[in-house]
Structure formats: C-alpha cells, structure tokens
Design a protein around this motif. Structure first.
Motif, PDB file in Angstrom:
ATOM      1  N   MET A 200      70.111  41.438  39.367  1.00 20.12           N
ATOM      2  CA  MET A 200      69.533  40.220  38.787  1.00 20.12           C
ATOM      3  C   MET A 200      69.393  40.342  37.271  1.00 20.12           C
ATOM      4  N   ARG A 201      68.921  41.501  36.866  1.00 19.47           N
ATOM      5  CA  ARG A 201      68.748  41.744  35.435  1.00 19.47           C
ATOM      6  C   ARG A 201      70.100  41.742  34.722  1.00 19.47           C
ATOM      7  N   LEU A 202      71.129  42.312  35.395  1.00 20.31           N
ATOM      8  CA  LEU A 202      72.474  42.343  34.813  1.00 20.31           C
ATOM      9  C   LEU A 202      73.022  40.929  34.640  1.00 20.31           C
ATOM     10  N   LYS A 203      72.786  40.072  35.640  1.00 21.47           N
ATOM     11  CA  LYS A 203      73.240  38.686  35.550  1.00 21.47           C
ATOM     12  C   LYS A 203      72.582  37.960  34.387  1.00 21.47           C
ATOM     13  N   ARG A 204      71.291  38.255  34.196  1.00 16.02           N
ATOM     14  CA  ARG A 204      70.562  37.619  33.099  1.00 16.02           C
ATOM     15  C   ARG A 204      71.116  38.075  31.749  1.00 16.02           C
ATOM     16  N   ILE A 205      71.412  39.340  31.666  1.00 13.74           N
ATOM     17  CA  ILE A 205      71.976  39.891  30.433  1.00 13.74           C
ATOM     18  C   ILE A 205      73.346  39.277  30.153  1.00 13.74           C
ATOM     19  N   LEU A 206      74.177  39.196  31.192  1.00 14.43           N
ATOM     20  CA  LEU A 206      75.506  38.604  31.039  1.00 14.43           C
ATOM     21  C   LEU A 206      75.402  37.141  30.629  1.00 14.43           C
ATOM     22  N   PHE A 207      74.421  36.428  31.172  1.00 21.09           N
ATOM     23  CA  PHE A 207      74.233  35.021  30.819  1.00 21.09           C
ATOM     24  C   PHE A 207      73.933  34.870  29.335  1.00 21.09           C
ATOM     25  N   TRP A 208      72.989  35.669  28.826  1.00 22.75           N
ATOM     26  CA  TRP A 208      72.582  35.549  27.429  1.00 22.75           C
ATOM     27  C   TRP A 208      73.640  36.065  26.461  1.00 22.75           C
ATOM     28  N   LEU A 209      74.405  37.074  26.889  1.00 22.72           N
ATOM     29  CA  LEU A 209      75.388  37.684  25.988  1.00 22.72           C
ATOM     30  C   LEU A 209      76.756  37.026  26.042  1.00 22.72           C
ATOM     31  N   ILE A 210      77.116  36.440  27.195  1.00 22.64           N
ATOM     32  CA  ILE A 210      78.477  35.922  27.359  1.00 22.64           C
ATOM     33  C   ILE A 210      78.494  34.440  27.724  1.00 22.64           C
ATOM     34  N   VAL A 211      77.850  34.073  28.826  1.00 19.88           N
ATOM     35  CA  VAL A 211      77.971  32.708  29.348  1.00 19.88           C
ATOM     36  C   VAL A 211      77.389  31.681  28.392  1.00 19.88           C
ATOM     37  N   LEU A 212      76.169  31.903  27.907  1.00 17.67           N
ATOM     38  CA  LEU A 212      75.532  30.939  27.015  1.00 17.67           C
ATOM     39  C   LEU A 212      76.293  30.782  25.695  1.00 17.67           C
ATOM     40  N   PRO A 213      76.630  31.890  24.987  1.00 17.42           N
ATOM     41  CA  PRO A 213      77.399  31.728  23.740  1.00 17.42           C
ATOM     42  C   PRO A 213      78.739  31.029  23.964  1.00 17.42           C
ATOM     43  N   LEU A 214      79.424  31.368  25.076  1.00 21.94           N
ATOM     44  CA  LEU A 214      80.706  30.731  25.368  1.00 21.94           C
ATOM     45  C   LEU A 214      80.523  29.242  25.636  1.00 21.94           C
ATOM     46  N   GLY A 215      79.479  28.885  26.375  1.00 16.57           N
ATOM     47  CA  GLY A 215      79.206  27.476  26.657  1.00 16.57           C
ATOM     48  C   GLY A 215      78.916  26.688  25.395  1.00 16.57           C
ATOM     49  N   LEU A 216      78.119  27.281  24.499  1.00 16.80           N
ATOM     50  CA  LEU A 216      77.807  26.615  23.232  1.00 16.80           C
ATOM     51  C   LEU A 216      79.054  26.457  22.366  1.00 16.80           C
ATOM     52  N   PHE A 217      79.904  27.476  22.381  1.00 19.33           N
ATOM     53  CA  PHE A 217      81.151  27.423  21.613  1.00 19.33           C
ATOM     54  C   PHE A 217      82.043  26.293  22.121  1.00 19.33           C
ATOM     55  N   LEU A 218      82.163  26.173  23.441  1.00 18.28           N
ATOM     56  CA  LEU A 218      82.996  25.124  24.026  1.00 18.28           C
ATOM     57  C   LEU A 218      82.423  23.729  23.762  1.00 18.28           C
ATOM     58  N   LEU A 219      81.109  23.604  23.774  1.00 11.43           N
ATOM     59  CA  LEU A 219      80.473  22.326  23.450  1.00 11.43           C
ATOM     60  C   LEU A 219      80.758  21.933  21.999  1.00 11.43           C
ATOM     61  N   LEU A 220      80.741  22.922  21.123  1.00 17.74           N
ATOM     62  CA  LEU A 220      81.042  22.666  19.710  1.00 17.74           C
ATOM     63  C   LEU A 220      82.477  22.176  19.548  1.00 17.74           C
ATOM     64  N   GLN A 221      83.411  22.793  20.284  1.00 13.37           N
ATOM     65  CA  GLN A 221      84.813  22.363  20.203  1.00 13.37           C
ATOM     66  C   GLN A 221      84.972  20.947  20.730  1.00 13.37           C
ATOM     67  N   LEU A 222      84.234  20.619  21.785  1.00 10.81           N
ATOM     68  CA  LEU A 222      84.283  19.269  22.337  1.00 10.81           C
ATOM     69  C   LEU A 222      83.773  18.251  21.319  1.00 10.81           C
ATOM     70  N   TYR A 223      82.717  18.615  20.612  1.00  8.73           N
ATOM     71  CA  TYR A 223      82.178  17.743  19.561  1.00  8.73           C
ATOM     72  C   TYR A 223      83.240  17.494  18.482  1.00  8.73           C
ATOM     73  N   PHE A 224      83.892  18.557  18.041  1.00  6.88           N
ATOM     74  CA  PHE A 224      84.950  18.411  17.033  1.00  6.88           C
ATOM     75  C   PHE A 224      86.064  17.498  17.549  1.00  6.88           C
ATOM     76  N   LEU A 225      86.473  17.713  18.787  1.00 10.43           N
ATOM     77  CA  LEU A 225      87.567  16.935  19.363  1.00 10.43           C
ATOM     78  C   LEU A 225      87.210  15.455  19.460  1.00 10.43           C
ATOM     79  N   LEU A 226      86.002  15.147  19.891  1.00 12.41           N
ATOM     80  CA  LEU A 226      85.582  13.748  20.016  1.00 12.41           C
ATOM     81  C   LEU A 226      85.535  13.062  18.649  1.00 12.41           C
ATOM     82  N   GLN A 227      85.091  13.795  17.634  1.00 13.57           N
ATOM     83  CA  GLN A 227      85.079  13.245  16.278  1.00 13.57           C
ATOM     84  C   GLN A 227      86.491  12.928  15.819  1.00 13.57           C
ATOM     85  N   ILE A 228      87.406  13.844  16.070  1.00 10.65           N
ATOM     86  CA  ILE A 228      88.799  13.658  15.645  1.00 10.65           C
ATOM     87  C   ILE A 228      89.426  12.462  16.347  1.00 10.65           C
TER      88      ILE A 228
END
Length: 230
Positions: A1-29
């Motif tokens: 459980m602790r490993l999943k939480r660590i993976l979420f904060w280190l990988i899943v969340l940053p990746l999700g935010l990065f993809l949301l940012l790209q979507l924002y750029f794409l919609l603007q374009i």
C-alpha cells in the motif's frame, strides 16, 4: 500500500498533470486556428517587467490580417530566420544539432536552432528561460502547431506576435514605430532591417544605427527573392 502511494506521488500524479498541461496547450491551439490570440505568454511577461518601471505602460501591438503584411517582410523574415519554413515539419534537426554542439562547447545553452514554428511555440506558452526541459516542451507544442494549423496561419500568428523592440510586438506596431507606415507598405530594405532585428529586438531598438544591422540587412535583401512563402 505504501509503495502504491509512493508510486502515485512520484509517477502517476506528475504524469497526469503533464498530460493535462499538454491538453490545455492543444485546446488553445485548436481555438487559435479560427480566432486570433489577444496576447502571448511572452508578451504578458514583458508587459509585467515594463510596468514595474512604469505602471501605465501599455504594449504597442495591433493585429493585422496576413494579406495586410507586406510580402517583402514575409520574404525577409523567412530568409533571415528560417529559410526552410515552407518545407520542414516544424523542426530543423540539422540546425538543432549544430546548436547542441555549440552549447556543449560553451558549457551552457546559448543557441537553440529554432525554426519559426518553434519560436512561436515558445512565445505563445513558455518563458524565456533556456533549458533542455523547456526545449523539450517547445518541441511538443511545435508539433501540435504543425498538426493543427497550416503554414500560413502559423506565419500569420508569428508575424503578429513576435517581439520587435521594447514593448513592441507584431509587424504593424513595428512598421509604425520604426518607419511611421503600415506593415503593408514596407519596402524591401525596410523589411530586411526589421527581419535582422528579430534575434535581438530590444538591443536594435536602442541601436538602430548599428553597422552590423546595416550589413546583415543588405545580405538578407539579396536573399529575399528566393524565399518561398507559405
């Protein structure tokens, strides 16, 4: 459980935010395919800097349609900034390789090898900092622009938003500031001088009598006729 939480904060969340940012750029374009941007990230940054010295300062900027910008200026900018603009897919990999080798030799980022589309990507969304992370983001936005817009639209937005002096943005404001005429009326030599100013617009705004500016303008003037317009 602790490993999943660590993976979420280190990988899943940053990746999700990065993809949301790209979507924002794409919609603007996608929006800007049909609607003109009122300003760019770079314009807003420069206005904030200038307003620290003068709270009443307002940028000089006036949008004009592509057809109302002199072909002389279009040809001069392509000749000076990106002679393969009409043919490449947004990135000139050979120029980027040369820039990488130059940066490696200097030990820091001093050159980017950017095309017109890359410059527009940076101006629309990014800061002026020089880093390989920002360069990577610039490449992603560049391919979004090339995917969503034709070359003429990319060039139209570029010419209307690029910096041409201290608080001066776009071809119309530049033509009126330096020559007292519209962008449509620029002569070949006037256009060549404006194109040569682009890499260091604030410097040349203060040094319009520069010897280098004159010599480089004469070179661009001779190259302009071979520039292919989108």
């Amino acid at each position: 459980m602790r490993l999943k939480r660590i993976l979420f904060w280190l990988i899943v969340l940053p990746l999700g935010l990065f993809l949301l940012l790209q979507l924002y750029f794409l919609l603007q374009i996608v929006w800007w395919r049909s609607f003109n941007p009122e300003s760019t990230s770079f314009m807003r940054q420069q206005e904030a800097v200038l307003q620290e010295k003068d709270p009443k300062f307002v940028l000089k900027h006036q949008w004009v349609n592509y057809s109302k910008i002199s072909k002389n200026l279009k040809r001069a900018v392509i000749a000076s900034e990106d002679d393969g603009f009409s043919e490449h897919d947004g990135v000139d990999w050979e120029a980027m390789q040369k820039a990488f080798e130059k940066n490696k030799k200097k030990g820091k980022v001093v050159s980017g090898g950017s095309t017109i589309t890359q410059q527009l990507a940076k101006n629309l969304f990014l800061s002026g900092e020089r880093s390989y992370y920002r360069k990577g983001q610039e490449l992603i936005i560049t391919y979004m622009l090339e995917m969503c817009m034709d070359k003429e639209r990319i060039f139209e937005i570029y010419l209307n938003s690029v910096e041409w002096g201290i608080g001066i943005f776009g071809a119309e404001a530049a033509a009126r500031h330096y020559y007292g005429i519209s962008a449509a009326a620029l002569s070949p030599m006037q256009a060549a001088r404006l194109a040569v100013m682009l890499p260091k617009p604030r410097y040349y705004d203060k040094n319009t009598g520069s010897g280098y500016l004159q010599k480089r303008s004469e070179i661009i003037l001779r190259r302009m006729n071979s520039s292919e317009l989108p």
